[in-house]
Design a protein around this motif. Structure first.
Motif, PDB file in Angstrom:
ATOM      1  N   UNK A  15     -25.086  10.756  -5.834  1.00 57.49           N
ATOM      2  CA  UNK A  15     -24.702   9.683  -4.912  1.00 57.49           C
ATOM      3  C   UNK A  15     -25.952   9.042  -4.298  1.00 57.49           C
ATOM      4  N   UNK A  16     -26.860   9.910  -3.829  1.00 55.94           N
ATOM      5  CA  UNK A  16     -28.078   9.415  -3.181  1.00 55.94           C
ATOM      6  C   UNK A  16     -28.923   8.603  -4.170  1.00 55.94           C
ATOM      7  N   UNK A  17     -29.033   9.146  -5.345  1.00 61.45           N
ATOM      8  CA  UNK A  17     -29.836   8.491  -6.381  1.00 61.45           C
ATOM      9  C   UNK A  17     -29.272   7.095  -6.702  1.00 61.45           C
ATOM     10  N   UNK A  18     -27.952   7.017  -6.792  1.00 64.07           N
ATOM     11  CA  UNK A  18     -27.314   5.721  -7.070  1.00 64.07           C
ATOM     12  C   UNK A  18     -27.572   4.767  -5.911  1.00 64.07           C
ATOM     13  N   UNK A  19     -27.418   5.273  -4.680  1.00 66.44           N
ATOM     14  CA  UNK A  19     -27.658   4.426  -3.510  1.00 66.44           C
ATOM     15  C   UNK A  19     -29.090   3.893  -3.514  1.00 66.44           C
ATOM     16  N   UNK A  20     -30.045   4.784  -3.789  1.00 71.25           N
ATOM     17  CA  UNK A  20     -31.450   4.363  -3.833  1.00 71.25           C
ATOM     18  C   UNK A  20     -31.647   3.271  -4.869  1.00 71.25           C
ATOM     19  N   UNK A  21     -31.037   3.480  -6.008  1.00 77.03           N
ATOM     20  CA  UNK A  21     -31.199   2.564  -7.126  1.00 77.03           C
ATOM     21  C   UNK A  21     -30.598   1.203  -6.801  1.00 77.03           C
ATOM     22  N   UNK A  22     -29.451   1.220  -6.119  1.00 76.66           N
ATOM     23  CA  UNK A  22     -28.703  -0.014  -5.889  1.00 76.66           C
ATOM     24  C   UNK A  22     -29.029  -0.644  -4.535  1.00 76.66           C
ATOM     25  N   UNK A  23     -29.884   0.041  -3.762  1.00 79.37           N
ATOM     26  CA  UNK A  23     -30.253  -0.498  -2.453  1.00 79.37           C
ATOM     27  C   UNK A  23     -29.178  -0.309  -1.398  1.00 79.37           C
ATOM     28  N   UNK A  24     -28.331   0.712  -1.560  1.00 76.71           N
ATOM     29  CA  UNK A  24     -27.356   1.037  -0.525  1.00 76.71           C
ATOM     30  C   UNK A  24     -27.927   2.129   0.357  1.00 76.71           C
ATOM     31  N   UNK A  25     -27.295   2.312   1.516  1.00 79.84           N
ATOM     32  CA  UNK A  25     -27.685   3.416   2.387  1.00 79.84           C
ATOM     33  C   UNK A  25     -26.492   4.342   2.533  1.00 79.84           C
ATOM     34  N   UNK A  26     -26.758   5.641   2.574  1.00 82.03           N
ATOM     35  CA  UNK A  26     -25.657   6.571   2.796  1.00 82.03           C
ATOM     36  C   UNK A  26     -26.040   7.495   3.940  1.00 82.03           C
ATOM     37  N   UNK A  27     -25.137   7.699   4.883  1.00 86.54           N
ATOM     38  CA  UNK A  27     -25.441   8.692   5.907  1.00 86.54           C
ATOM     39  C   UNK A  27     -24.243   9.584   6.173  1.00 86.54           C
ATOM     40  N   UNK A  28     -24.565  10.684   6.834  1.00 85.26           N
ATOM     41  CA  UNK A  28     -23.564  11.718   7.057  1.00 85.26           C
ATOM     42  C   UNK A  28     -23.543  12.107   8.510  1.00 85.26           C
ATOM     43  N   UNK A  29     -22.337  12.320   9.030  1.00 85.20           N
ATOM     44  CA  UNK A  29     -22.244  12.931  10.366  1.00 85.20           C
ATOM     45  C   UNK A  29     -21.020  13.822  10.434  1.00 85.20           C
ATOM     46  N   UNK A  30     -21.048  14.726  11.405  1.00 87.19           N
ATOM     47  CA  UNK A  30     -19.935  15.645  11.596  1.00 87.19           C
ATOM     48  C   UNK A  30     -19.393  15.422  12.991  1.00 87.19           C
ATOM     49  N   UNK A  31     -18.086  15.095  13.081  1.00 86.55           N
ATOM     50  CA  UNK A  31     -17.510  14.760  14.376  1.00 86.55           C
ATOM     51  C   UNK A  31     -16.054  15.199  14.388  1.00 86.55           C
ATOM     52  N   UNK A  32     -15.605  15.747  15.502  1.00 84.59           N
ATOM     53  CA  UNK A  32     -14.209  16.174  15.636  1.00 84.59           C
ATOM     54  C   UNK A  32     -13.742  16.987  14.438  1.00 84.59           C
ATOM     55  N   UNK A  33     -14.570  17.916  13.982  1.00 82.40           N
ATOM     56  CA  UNK A  33     -14.195  18.781  12.850  1.00 82.40           C
ATOM     57  C   UNK A  33     -14.018  18.013  11.550  1.00 82.40           C
ATOM     58  N   UNK A  34     -14.584  16.821  11.476  1.00 89.39           N
ATOM     59  CA  UNK A  34     -14.453  16.054  10.239  1.00 89.39           C
ATOM     60  C   UNK A  34     -15.833  15.659   9.717  1.00 89.39           C
ATOM     61  N   UNK A  35     -15.913  15.571   8.399  1.00 86.79           N
ATOM     62  CA  UNK A  35     -17.148  15.131   7.765  1.00 86.79           C
ATOM     63  C   UNK A  35     -17.039  13.643   7.471  1.00 86.79           C
ATOM     64  N   UNK A  36     -18.029  12.904   7.915  1.00 87.33           N
ATOM     65  CA  UNK A  36     -18.029  11.451   7.678  1.00 87.33           C
ATOM     66  C   UNK A  36     -19.174  11.084   6.751  1.00 87.33           C
ATOM     67  N   UNK A  37     -18.838  10.427   5.652  1.00 86.96           N
ATOM     68  CA  UNK A  37     -19.875   9.835   4.809  1.00 86.96           C
ATOM     69  C   UNK A  37     -19.727   8.330   4.907  1.00 86.96           C
ATOM     70  N   UNK A  38     -20.803   7.669   5.281  1.00 86.51           N
ATOM     71  CA  UNK A  38     -20.734   6.222   5.431  1.00 86.51           C
ATOM     72  C   UNK A  38     -21.714   5.563   4.471  1.00 86.51           C
ATOM     73  N   UNK A  39     -21.165   4.625   3.719  1.00 93.17           N
ATOM     74  CA  UNK A  39     -21.982   3.898   2.745  1.00 93.17           C
ATOM     75  C   UNK A  39     -22.216   2.493   3.283  1.00 93.17           C
ATOM     76  N   UNK A  40     -23.473   2.125   3.430  1.00 94.81           N
ATOM     77  CA  UNK A  40     -23.800   0.755   3.867  1.00 94.81           C
ATOM     78  C   UNK A  40     -24.319  -0.006   2.663  1.00 94.81           C
ATOM     79  N   UNK A  41     -23.679  -1.152   2.398  1.00 91.32           N
ATOM     80  CA  UNK A  41     -24.139  -1.909   1.230  1.00 91.32           C
ATOM     81  C   UNK A  41     -24.430  -3.340   1.585  1.00 91.32           C
TER      82      UNK A  41
END
Lengths: 418, 223
Positions: free
Chosen positions: A392-418
């Protein structure tokens, strides 16, 4: 601090100190010379008065003309010592203090001791010194300015090859096929630097290529033995005399083989993305892609009884088709794989972000290690090869997207910025 | 039905032959480029399994040769290079399908069956097995002349079973066929689909076609 700035600072401070000191010396020397000149003039006057007294045996009239004043005073007892001095006066008419040079000398007229005082204004001298100082100051400033300019222009020009090499190095990208282009320089130091840089980048590139090719070749070479094992197993299980115990062993082999194949595929995929083998991009309807993927995962979601909520704005992203597919696939696969039974997944697309949140049996993940190859949380079961998020990270790097992760309220959040 | 297996790995070639022979295919093998070219020039095959990297040449050149001679042999490329470029190049040159290594023999068999169906029964793609009739064009199934309503996955599953009739298919192969490589490690939910298909077949035909083999796989049989 820039080398140039530091050099300039030292240079200019030194110059200022030297110039100030020499200005000071200058001032005192010139002042001395001019005062001597005044004193000479006063001596001439003295001589005139002495001559007059010797001839007439009487004092001349005190006279004031131009900047010169002559006065006589009677001394009661001792004759005064002959002295030169500078005295400050307050001039009423001009309302300012002025310096005068005076000579005091004794004279005897009719056996009476007189003190003769001749004063000459130092104004002209002061003016002269002022002019000289001003000129000196102007020269200092001019010199500083010229120095500054020379440093700036010449040094910038001198450092140009260095800066260009530096720029090339910052833009140096291993996966880029282009060689570093280094400017020719006549300066030995820079030539040596460039040569060293060239040798280094060439070697790094070569090593990197070897490594890349190695990974790709190794993965390819592994496909054939994997295919052989797979086919042998497929033939073996056709044997009707096979026992249940043997079948259990075979199932173990099958599962391990599946994992090995998947691992190999992932490694190959990573290498291919790194090697830029996915060319061409299209506008892809992200919302449609997510929906398609959810349909593909339907059975899996049902079997785990996972509740999916979506809020998908119509959005297109510019991305390679296959890579977009893999990207969404891996993110959703993780959200399902590490979810708990009766868990939930919420997916939203808004603005230029895609957010996937899921409940999980895993606690917060280590943001530092998350995207590293083969990183897996200690609590995960054996499935999953720890390459999904690296891809996922490699694809984001290649395509110029950003990916970040956070943990909140017992949930995992993956956010893709394009 | 004659099949030519062009594959330089003898162990793999041997397994393929063993598996396909049970399906009553006549299998010939070629282990290098030259032999392969000779065989394709001399004979016509219903299906050719073609490995791309061969000692002595590129498999794609054999494909070009076939097309240049207007030979109608079905061609299934089996390649260790799972690359889209190869796939696109192969299909452009007229290959019928592309199967990356490693693969399950049941998958290979199903793909070969599909190619041969397309080549031989153009317009009437009917597969029959012990009362089951599958129209692969209309994607409709009937058992003993009674129509059988199946979901998409159940239909694919049935066709897969029939293509590999009387042979044990591992759960891994079934999962791979129905969901691709993405589902590795998750074999449990294929039970549901097999259970449903089995129930429908029993209800319509009164026969249980599917035999479970010690929980590791399934066998589709008429006995």
């Amino acid at each position: 601090m820039k080398l140039l700035a530091r050099y300039n600072r030292v240079n200019i401070i030194a110059t200022i100190i030297v110039l100030l000191l020499s200005g000071l010396c200058y001032y005192f020397i010139i002042r001395n010379v001019l005062l001597n000149q005044l004193d000479e003039d006063l001596k001439v006057e003295e001589q005139e008065i002495l001559d007059y007294v010797r001839k007439n045996d009487s004092l001349p009239n005190p006279s004031n003309y131009k900047d010169q004043e002559v006065s006589f005073s009677l001394n009661a007892d001792k004759p005064v010592r002959r002295t030169f001095k500078s005295v400050v006066f307050f001039k009423k008419e001009e309302n300012e203090y002025t310096w005068n040079r005076q000579i005091l000398f004794p004279i005897k007229v009719n056996n009476k001791n007189f003190t003769v005082t001749i004063s000459k204004s130092e104004e002209e001298t002061e003016d002269l010194i002022q002019v000289i100082l001003l000129i000196t100051l102007a020269i200092v400033l001019l010199l500083l300015f010229v120095l500054f300019l020379i440093n700036r222009l010449l040094l910038s020009k001198l450092w140009k090859p260095f800066n260009s090499t530096l720029r090339e190095l910052t833009q140096f990208n291993l996966s880029n096929k282009n060689q570093v282009t280094l400017e020719q320089s006549r300066i030995n130091e820079f030539r040596e630097l460039n040569q060293a840089v060239r040798i280094m980048t060439d070697r790094v590139k070569q090593d990197y290529d070897t490594l890349k090719n190695f990974t790709e070749n190794a993965s390819h070479e592994m496909q054939t033995p994997l295919a052989i094992i797979n086919s042998k197993l497929d033939v073996l299980i056709q044997d009707e005399t096979i026992s249940e115990f043997q079948v259990q062993q075979l199932q173990g082999i099958y599962n391990a083989l599946d994992r090995l194949s998947a691992l190999n595929q992932s490694l190959l995929l990573l290498t291919k993305i790194e090697n830029n083998q996915f060319v061409g991009s299209d506008n892809i309807a992200l919302d449609t892609l997510v929906k398609e993927k959810l349909t593909q995962f339907e059975e899996l979601l049902e079997s785990k009884k996972i509740n999916v909520t979506t809020q998908l704005e119509k959005t297109t992203i510019y991305c390679n088709n296959q890579l977009a597919d893999i990207l969404i696939n891996n993110l959703l696969n993780n959200a399902i794989r590490y979810n708990k039974p009766n868990g939930l997944i919420s997916i939203s697309i808004s603005g230029n972000t895609l957010q996937i949140a899921n409940s999980s049996f895993l606690p917060a993940l280590d943001n530092q290690k998350l995207f590293q190859r083969f990183y897996r949380h200690g609590d995960t079961k054996q499935d999953g090869n720890g390459l999904g998020l690296s891809i996922v990270k490699q694809i984001c790097d290649r395509m110029g997207f950003l990916i970040d992760y956070k943990f909140m309220d017992d949930k995992h959040f993956f956010t893709l910025h394009f | 039905l004659k099949i030519l297996i062009i594959e330089d790995e003898k162990a793999l070639s041997e397994s393929i032959v063993t598996y396909l022979k049970q399906e009553d295919y006549i299998c010939e093998t070629a282990f290098d480029f030259k032999t392969a070219l000779q065989k394709t020039e001399l004979h016509e095959y219903d299906c050719i399994l073609l490995d791309i990297s061969l000692p002595g040449g590129n498999g794609l050149d054999i494909l070009k040769e076939l097309k240049a001679n207007d030979q109608m042999d079905g061609v299934l490329i089996i390649s260790a290079k799972n690359s889209l470029d190869d796939k696109v190049a192969g299909l452009k040159l007229g290959a019928d399908d592309y199967l990356p290594k490693p693969f399950h023999l049941s998958e290979l068999s199903a793909r070969i069956a599909a190619i041969i169906r397309r080549k031989h029964f153009a317009g009437s793609n009917i597969v029959k097995f012990n009362g089951i009739v599958i129209d692969t064009l209309a994607r409709q199934v009937s058992v003993n002349d009674k129509p059988l309503e199946l979901t998409k996955k159940e239909y694919e599953l049935l066709l897969y079973f029939v293509s590999n009739k009387r042979r044990v298919i591992s759960k891994n192969a079934i999962a791979g066929h129905l969901w691709g490589d993405d589902m590795e490690g998750n074999l449990d939910f294929i039970y549901t689909h097999i259970k449903n298909l089995r129930k429908k077949l029993i209800e319509t035909a009164g026969t249980d076609y599917i035999i479970s083999v010690y929980g590791m796989g399934y066998k589709f049989t008429d006995q």
